[in-house]
Scaffold this active site. Structure first.
Site, PDB file in Angstrom:
ATOM      1  N   LYS A  98       0.675  -1.245  -0.062  1.00 37.89           N
ATOM      2  CA  LYS A  98       0.177  -0.135   0.463  1.00 37.89           C
ATOM      3  C   LYS A  98       0.849   1.512   0.001  1.00 37.89           C
ATOM      4  O   LYS A  98       1.892   1.343   0.849  1.00 37.89           O
ATOM      5  CB  LYS A  98      -0.909   0.196   1.242  1.00 37.89           C
ATOM      6  CG  LYS A  98       0.468  -0.020   2.278  1.00 37.89           C
ATOM      7  CD  LYS A  98      -0.930  -0.412   4.404  1.00 37.89           C
ATOM      8  CE  LYS A  98      -0.097  -0.833   4.699  1.00 37.89           C
ATOM      9  NZ  LYS A  98      -1.227  -1.163   6.118  1.00 37.89           N
ATOM     10  N   TYR A 119      15.804  30.130   9.825  1.00 36.41           N
ATOM     11  CA  TYR A 119      14.220  30.749  10.819  1.00 36.41           C
ATOM     12  C   TYR A 119      14.108  31.202  11.869  1.00 36.41           C
ATOM     13  O   TYR A 119      14.534  30.422  12.809  1.00 36.41           O
ATOM     14  CB  TYR A 119      12.969  29.755  10.119  1.00 36.41           C
ATOM     15  CG  TYR A 119      13.081  30.394   8.392  1.00 36.41           C
ATOM     16  CD1 TYR A 119      12.170  31.759   7.902  1.00 36.41           C
ATOM     17  CD2 TYR A 119      13.132  28.770   7.807  1.00 36.41           C
ATOM     18  CE1 TYR A 119      12.654  31.736   6.655  1.00 36.41           C
ATOM     19  CE2 TYR A 119      12.318  29.617   6.482  1.00 36.41           C
ATOM     20  CZ  TYR A 119      11.947  30.786   5.836  1.00 36.41           C
ATOM     21  OH  TYR A 119      12.137  30.790   4.156  1.00 36.41           O
TER      22      TYR A 119
HETATM   23  C1  LIG Z   1      -0.467  -2.093   6.293  1.00 35.12           C
HETATM   24  C2  LIG Z   1      -0.997  -3.289   7.095  1.00 35.12           C
HETATM   25  C3  LIG Z   1       0.202  -4.788   6.883  1.00 35.12           C
HETATM   26  C4  LIG Z   1       1.645  -4.483   7.239  1.00 35.12           C
HETATM   27  O1  LIG Z   1       2.308  -3.890   8.059  1.00 35.12           O
HETATM   28  P1  LIG Z   1       3.550  -3.551   8.505  1.00 35.12           P
HETATM   29  O2  LIG Z   1       4.055  -3.475   9.886  1.00 35.12           O
HETATM   30  O3  LIG Z   1       4.160  -2.403   7.981  1.00 35.12           O
HETATM   31  O4  LIG Z   1       4.299  -5.123   9.075  1.00 35.12           O
HETATM   32  C5  LIG Z   1      -0.153  -5.677   7.318  1.00 35.12           C
HETATM   33  N1  LIG Z   1      -1.054  -5.720   7.686  1.00 35.12           N
HETATM   34  C6  LIG Z   1      -2.548  -5.518   7.247  1.00 35.12           C
HETATM   35  C7  LIG Z   1      -4.011  -5.624   8.036  1.00 35.12           C
HETATM   36  C8  LIG Z   1      -2.214  -3.597   7.508  1.00 35.12           C
HETATM   37  O5  LIG Z   1      -3.078  -3.045   7.758  1.00 35.12           O
END
Ligand SMILES: *Cc1c(COP(=O)(O)O)cnc(C)c1O
Length: 379
Positions: free
Chosen positions: A44, A264
């Site tokens: 994702k 800044y």
């Molecule tokens: C993002 C996600 C993962 C992967 O998680 P990591 O901690 O990055 O390994 C797995 N399962 C679900 C449902 C997720 O949302």
């Protein structure tokens, strides 16, 4: 990420090298460890900011078959990169999206009774038994059917008559802390709820869960952050290899006198005569403003010619300023290459300095770098 990012290195603020071999090795390490369970990949958010197309192709090339995305459109991108992939969409199914899922052969992770009905109805009208996962809630209290909802569903005589249930999944709240009792509580709850449902493959573990041993692997693990080189643990050394390496040149080097300020709001004052290096990357590029000095767990540093140099003053939109005084003179010049992230400045170091997690650092990298996908030799 790729679409808006075709900046050639000579015109970009920095070069982000994605070491696809390291990505592949991380996957192979997790896959071997999880056997006989299958190792999928959470891809994702453009593979956590690293780039979806290249990463999915690289993962497919070493045998990864199942991918998890958040949104249907990310699923479409995976489909284009890996035509034979099995793709689950974790955010579930909103009303009216089913056609899109069917078109790209995406499997929704159904998380509410409404979503289940929507998929049942769609499959019925299409007269096709399309695959889907069932997302059940075991203790994190985010997405997923409650136990009551799962019981009600299991009682429907035709609950699974119209679609093909291919995976039952849930998600851990505390996997990154292996000793946390909540892990075992969730595992037991997951087992109780699974027992109500048809006997199909099951998946509970993200990256940290994949390290919790056989009892947590079930039939499929779904690592994300560990593939991209982040530490899956909050309390142990990182067993993974870094994938994202970020370099930028010094744009200018200036001498200032003790008592002068930098940046800044003049928040940093030189205590001695100081050599300041200016680098062309800032918070728009994922160099969080929280890395401004004094950073909470800092000083935040960059790595120049084999030495660490602290960030001084405020991180601004396009620039950071670093103290080069203690760096050998041969590296204090315009054009000198500086490591902002990689082997010496790890993504977890940056996360610690800025009070966040590696996931946040990687997904914030932005689109103003030239991206090079290969080994590190070309960076
Ligand atoms: C993002 C996600 C993962 C992967 O998680 P990591 O901690 O990055 O390994 C797995 N399962 C679900 C449902 C997720 O949302």
């Amino acid at each position: 990420m790729r679409e808006d990012n075709n900046i050639p290195a000579e015109r970009a603020g920095g070069v982000l090298c994605i070491d696809l071999t390291a990505l592949q090795n991380n996957w192979k390490q997790l896959a071997k460890m999880s056997e006989p369970a299958e190792c999928g990949a959470a891809v994702k958010a453009q593979c956590y900011g690293i780039g979806l197309d290249e990463s999915v192709k690289a993962l497919s090339a070493v045998g990864c078959k199942t991918y998890f995305v958040a949104l249907p459109d990310e699923g479409r991108q995976v489909r284009e990169a890996a035509p034979d992939a099995i793709i689950y969409v974790l955010c579930g199914l909103l009303s009216g999206q089913a056609k899109f899922y069917e078109k790209y052969d995406l499997r929704p992770a159904l998380a509410t009774p409404t979503q289940v009905s929507e998929w049942q109805e769609f499959c019925k009208t299409q007269n096709k038994k399309l695959p889907a996962a069932l997302h059940i809630e075991s203790g994190i209290n985010r997405l997923g059917l409650t136990e009551t909802q799962t019981r009600l569903l299991a009682k429907q005589t035709d609950a699974f008559a119209y679609f093909k249930l291919t995976l039952v999944m849930s998600h851990l709240a505390c996997g990154d802390t292996p000793g946390d009792l909540k892990n075992e509580e969730q595992r037991q709850k997951f087992d109780q709820m699974r027992a109500l449902l048809p006997d199909v493959p099951a998946s509970l573990s993200n990256s940290p869960g994949a390290f919790l041993g056989r009892d947590f692997a079930y039939d499929m693990v779904r690592p994300g952050i560990a593939l991209y080189g982040g530490n899956p643990f909050s309390d142990r050394a990182n067993p993974m290899t870094s994938v994202a390496h970020l370099y930028a040149p010094l744009l200018q080097v200036r001498d200032i006198c003790a008592g002068e300020t930098v940046g800044y709001s003049a928040t940093w004052t030189a205590k001695r005569d100081t050599k300041i290096g200016i680098i062309g990357a800032g918070y728009r590029d994922g160099i969080s403003r929280a890395l401004s000095s004094p950073a909470s767990n800092g000083p935040a540093c960059v790595f120049v010619g084999g030495h660490y140099a602290p960030i001084v003053g405020r991180v601004s939109m396009d620039l950071i300023t670093v103290d080069l005084t203690d760096i050998p003179e041969e590296f204090q010049h315009e054009g000198q290459k500086v490591e902002l992230m990689g082997r010496n400045i790890t993504v977890d170091d940056i996360a610690r300095w800025s009070g966040t997690i590696a996931y946040d650092v990687l997904t914030s990298l932005g689109s103003r770098y030239a991206r090079v996908y290969s080994g590190l030799e070309s960076c």
